[in-house]
Motif scaffolding. Structure first.
Motif: not given
Length: 227
Positions: A74-76, A86-87, A101-102, A128-130
């Motif tokens: 939850q960095p930003y 929030i990413p 992002e998951i 990146e999206v995972i």
């Protein structure tokens, strides 16, 4: 506040905050709405909030990857098209900085990617999206590593010293062609007596100096160690 067309960085910090983020607090009301997990980790040595099972398991996989130096859940806090976002995690892997992002596969492509990717690229940060599915496919490995992290966090808090034991374990593995079972190092009848050895094994694995066979079965006395 930094603006980029329809994207805003809501946290009132300098540009350095983008490269060195701090975990955002998760309000109690939001915790109740999500499948919330929290654990003190090694590569983020603070109470680390995860807002889904997939995020929590992903934390275990990041701990298992020796190329990952650190990460921040939850960095930003952004605002995109007027909506708060929030990413999931910021990761430092080698010389790369990555915001991840998951999402379930059904929710990809992620519609915010068009705003985040060019904005973060200006600060040499990848986006990146995972997929949840790719993480859940490694659930056994992740669960095992989350257990290892719990042991190592407790050992670090107790300041358990294992340098000599780690050297002894490495020497034994160098002489073994097929690996050695964990039970050959740990006394199943007296775990406390060999606790420091157990910690030494896990520290070597976490540093990427030895391998543990954790992909297919639970961590146990028959888990094989190898170089």
């Amino acid at each position: 506040m930094t603006k980029n067309k329809l994207l805003e960085v809501m946290t009132d910090k300098s540009v350095d905050f983008l490269r060195h983020p701090v975990c955002h607090h998760t309000p109690l009301s939001f915790r109740r709405k999500t499948n919330y997990y929290e654990q003190i980790m090694l590569k983020h040595p603070l109470p680390s909030p995860f807002h889904s099972l997939a995020e929590y398991l992903h934390g275990g996989l990041l701990e298992a990857d020796p190329s990952v130096q650190s990460y921040v859940p939850q960095p930003y806090q952004f605002k995109i098209n007027g909506k708060r976002y929030i990413p999931d995690v910021f990761v430092i892997r080698g010389n790369q900085k990555i915001v991840m992002e998951i999402k379930p596969e059904a929710q990809t492509p992620f519609h915010y990617e068009q705003y985040l990717e060019p904005f973060l690229h200006k600060y040499q940060i990848r986006f990146e999206v995972i997929t949840n599915e790719s993480i859940l496919a490694q659930e056994q490995k992740a669960v095992n590593w989350l257990k290892i992290v719990q042991v190592l966090v407790a050992a670090n808090k107790s300041r358990i010293r294992t340098t000599q034991l780690q050297d002894e374990i490495m020497s034994k593995l160098l002489m073994s062609d097929e690996g050695i079972e964990l039970g050959d190092f740990i006394d199943s009848g007296d775990r406390q007596r060999t606790y420091a050895t157990e910690v030494a094994v896990f520290r070597l694995a976490h540093a990427g100096l030895i391998s543990l066979a954790l992909e297919q079965s639970d961590l146990g006395f028959d888990t094989v160690l190898s170089l």
